[in-house]
Design an enzyme around this catalytic site. Structure first.
Site, PDB file in Angstrom:
ATOM      1  N   GLU A 163      12.231   6.896  10.499  1.00  0.00           N
ATOM      2  CA  GLU A 163      12.043   5.549  11.065  1.00  0.00           C
ATOM      3  C   GLU A 163      13.116   5.167  12.097  1.00  0.00           C
ATOM      4  O   GLU A 163      13.664   4.077  12.073  1.00  0.00           O
ATOM      5  CB  GLU A 163      11.999   4.507   9.938  1.00  0.00           C
ATOM      6  CG  GLU A 163      10.915   4.802   8.925  1.00  0.00           C
ATOM      7  CD  GLU A 163      10.941   3.887   7.700  1.00  0.00           C
ATOM      8  OE1 GLU A 163      11.749   2.940   7.667  1.00  0.00           O
ATOM      9  OE2 GLU A 163      10.150   4.128   6.773  1.00  0.00           O
ATOM     10  N   ASN A 204      10.051  11.592  10.700  1.00  0.00           N
ATOM     11  CA  ASN A 204       9.075  10.867   9.883  1.00  0.00           C
ATOM     12  C   ASN A 204       9.062   9.389  10.262  1.00  0.00           C
ATOM     13  O   ASN A 204      10.125   8.775  10.404  1.00  0.00           O
ATOM     14  CB  ASN A 204       9.506  11.018   8.407  1.00  0.00           C
ATOM     15  CG  ASN A 204       8.450  10.591   7.412  1.00  0.00           C
ATOM     16  OD1 ASN A 204       7.295  11.005   7.513  1.00  0.00           O
ATOM     17  ND2 ASN A 204       8.834   9.776   6.446  1.00  0.00           N
ATOM     18  N   HIS A 240       1.123   4.195   5.493  1.00  0.00           N
ATOM     19  CA  HIS A 240       1.009   3.106   4.521  1.00  0.00           C
ATOM     20  C   HIS A 240       0.035   2.100   5.115  1.00  0.00           C
ATOM     21  O   HIS A 240       0.370   1.385   6.053  1.00  0.00           O
ATOM     22  CB  HIS A 240       2.368   2.416   4.311  1.00  0.00           C
ATOM     23  CG  HIS A 240       3.381   3.301   3.659  1.00  0.00           C
ATOM     24  ND1 HIS A 240       3.290   3.681   2.345  1.00  0.00           N
ATOM     25  CD2 HIS A 240       4.506   3.891   4.138  1.00  0.00           C
ATOM     26  CE1 HIS A 240       4.319   4.450   2.028  1.00  0.00           C
ATOM     27  NE2 HIS A 240       5.070   4.599   3.105  1.00  0.00           N
ATOM     28  N   GLU A 270       3.170   9.832   3.438  1.00  0.00           N
ATOM     29  CA  GLU A 270       3.369   8.732   2.484  1.00  0.00           C
ATOM     30  C   GLU A 270       2.092   7.906   2.317  1.00  0.00           C
ATOM     31  O   GLU A 270       2.132   6.676   2.250  1.00  0.00           O
ATOM     32  CB  GLU A 270       4.526   7.820   2.949  1.00  0.00           C
ATOM     33  CG  GLU A 270       5.825   8.558   3.195  1.00  0.00           C
ATOM     34  CD  GLU A 270       7.008   7.654   3.502  1.00  0.00           C
ATOM     35  OE1 GLU A 270       6.925   6.427   3.285  1.00  0.00           O
ATOM     36  OE2 GLU A 270       8.044   8.175   3.975  1.00  0.00           O
ATOM     37  N   ASP A 272      -0.813   5.675   1.292  1.00  0.00           N
ATOM     38  CA  ASP A 272      -1.378   4.789   0.269  1.00  0.00           C
ATOM     39  C   ASP A 272      -2.212   3.724   0.968  1.00  0.00           C
ATOM     40  O   ASP A 272      -2.005   3.429   2.143  1.00  0.00           O
ATOM     41  CB  ASP A 272      -0.338   4.185  -0.697  1.00  0.00           C
ATOM     42  CG  ASP A 272       0.826   3.479  -0.039  1.00  0.00           C
ATOM     43  OD1 ASP A 272       0.727   3.090   1.139  1.00  0.00           O
ATOM     44  OD2 ASP A 272       1.858   3.291  -0.720  1.00  0.00           O
TER      45      ASP A 272
END
Ligand code: G3I
Length: 354
Positions: A163, A204, A240, A270, A272
Site C-alpha cells: 500500500e 501489494n 477487498h 486478500e 473478501d
C-alpha cells in the site's frame, strides 16, 4: 450414480410420508463442511493455489478452524503476526514464535506461505516511530534481512511493500517516504532478494484491481522497478470488495493482462466480499457470483496462479470491526459451514479450462 441414488432415496422418503426428515438430511449433507472434493484438491488439479489469511489464536483454540484450513487450502498468509510491530516489537527484540506456529502448521499440511508484510505504513512499532530519520535505512535493512533470513527457503512469496500508493495515486506520505525518500521501495526489494533469493517478491495494494487511476499508478510504479532492475516478481491485488461495489471483471482481466505482459505474476491476495448485516440468503448467492467472477477474471487475464482470501470463516474476519454493519464476507459461515461462495469457487475450479 450418486445423484440417481439420492433421487431414489428421496422418492422413497416422500412416498413413505417422511418428507419432513428429508430436508434436514439434505441440508446436513450440503452443510457438513466435508464436501466431496476440497477447494485445495480442485485447485491443485489445475496447478493453482488457494489460500487464506490466518490468525494464530483460533488456530490454537478451535479445532474446526485448523481442520477447515488444512482441508480446503494449500496456501496461507499470516494475517497479522509477520507485520513489523508484532514480529519486531523492540529495537533489538524479535518475536518469531507466533509466525513460527503458522509456518509449522503450513509445513505439516503441505501448504505454501505468503509472507505479509515487510514495509507498510501501518502497524509500525512505537520504538521505530521515535527513531532518528537517519537511522531508518539501517533499521529497515536489518529488519528485512533478519525477518526474511529467518524464513529463508520457506516462504514462497513475500509482500515486500504494501500500500505505498495513496488514494490520490501519489506516493503515500508514510514514515518510510518521509525518512528515506521514494528509494525505500527499491531498497526494500533488493534487501529482501539478498536475504532469500528463492522467494518471489510482490508489490501489494488495494483499489488497484480495475483500470482506474490507482491501477495506472501501480502499473507505473512496478514498470519503473523493472526498468531499474529491481528484483520484483509479482503484483498482489488485494480485492477487498462489497456486494454494493466491486471492480468490473473485464477491467480486472485487462489490468491483470497488462501487468502479466510486463513479465510479472499477478495474484489476488486478500479477497473478501462483504455484505450488509443481517445478510440475506439472496445476498449470499450474489456474493458467490462475485467471488467467482473476480477470480475468473484474474485467471482470464493470465494471473491468479495463487488466490488468497482474507480469512475463510465469518467467525474470524476483520470486516465487522472495520466496517460496522457489514460482515459475512467469507466463504464459510460462523459455524464453518460452506456458503454459496464456497460452491461458486468449487464450480470455477471444476470448470473445464478453455
Ligand atoms: O490482538 C489485539 C488484542 O489483544 C486487543 O485486545 C485488540 C484491541 O484493539 O486488538 C487486537 O489487535 C488487532 C488485530 O487486528 C488482531 O485482531 C488490532 O487492534 C487491529 O488493528 C488489527 O487489524 C488488522 C489490520 O490489518 C491492521 O491494520 C486486521 O486484523 C487485518 O485483517 C488487517 O489486514 C490488512 C492487511 O494487512 C493489508 N490489507 C488490508 C487488510 C485489511 O485491513
Amino acid at each position: 450414480m450418486l445423484s440417481l441414488a439420492l433421487l431414489a432415496c428421496l422418492i422413497f422418503i416422500l412416498l413413505s410420508g417422511r418428507a419432513t426428515v428429508a430436508q434436514p438430511v439434505l441440508a446436513a449433507h450440503r452443510a457438513s463442511g466435508s464436501p466431496s472434493r476440497s477447494l485445495r484438491t480442485l485447485a491443485a488439479d489445475r496447478g493453482l493455489f488457494i489460500g487464506a489469511a490466518v490468525a494464530v489464536k483460533p488456530l490454537q483454540e478451535e479445532p474446526a478452524y485448523g481442520a477447515t484450513l488444512a482441508r480446503e487450502f494449500n496456501m496461507l498468509t499470516p494475517e497479522n503476526v509477520m507485520k513489523f510491530s508484532l514480529i519486531h516489537p523492540g529495537r533489538d527484540r524479535y518475536n518469531f514464535a507466533p509466525a513460527d506456529t503458522l509456518m509449522a502448521f503450513a509445513r505439516t499440511h503441505a501448504m505454501q506461505v505468503r509472507g505479509h508484510t515487510l514495509v507498510w505504513h501501518r502497524q509500525i512499532p512505537n520504538w521505530l516511530k521515535s527513531a532518528a530519520a537517519d537511522d531508518f535505512p539501517t533499521l529497515l535493512q536489518n529488519h528485512i534481512t533478519t525477518v526474511v533470513g529467518h524464513y529463508r527457503g520457506q516462504i514462497a512469496a513475500w509482500d515486500v511493500v504494501n500500500e505505498a500508493i495513496a488514494d490520490d495515486t501519489s506516493l503515500r506520505n508514510s514514515l518510510w517516504l518521509q525518512t528515506m525518500g521514494a528509494n525505500y521501495i527499491d531498497l526494500a526489494f533488493r534487501w529482501a532478494h539478498a536475504a532469500d533469493p528463492s522467494a518471489r517478491l510482490y508489490y501489494n495494494d488495494y483499489s488497484a484491481e480495475d483500470m482506474g487511476a490507482k491501477a495506472d499508478a501501480v502499473y507505473a510504479l512496478v514498470q519503473g522497478l523493472l526498468q531499474r532492475n529491481v528484483p520484483i516478481h509479482g503484483v498482489g491485488l488485494q480485492m477487498h470488495v462489497s456486494l454494493d461495489w466491486f471492480p468490473n471483471p473485464s477491467e480486472v482481466a485487462a489490468n491483470v493482462r497488462r501487468l502479466v505482459n510486463l513479465g510479472l505474476a499477478v495474484d489476488i491476495t486478500e479477497l473478501d466480499v462483504r455484505l450488509q448485516e443481517p445478510a440475506l440468503a439472496s445476498d449470499r448467492v450474489l456474493q458467490g457470483r462475485v467471488y467467482r467472477q473476480l477470480v475468473a477474471a484474474c485467471l482470464e487475464g493470465g494471473g491468479c496462479q495463487a488466490t488468497a482470501l482474507w480469512g475463510f470463516t465469518d467467525r474470524h474476519s476483520w470486516v465487522p470491526a472495520f466496517f460496522p454493519g457489514w460482515g459475512s464476507a467469507l466463504i464459510f459461515d460462523q459455524d464453518y459451514r460452506p456458503k454459496p461462495a464456497y460452491y461458486s469457487l468449487q464450480g470455477l475450479f471444476t470448470q473445464k479450462s478453455s
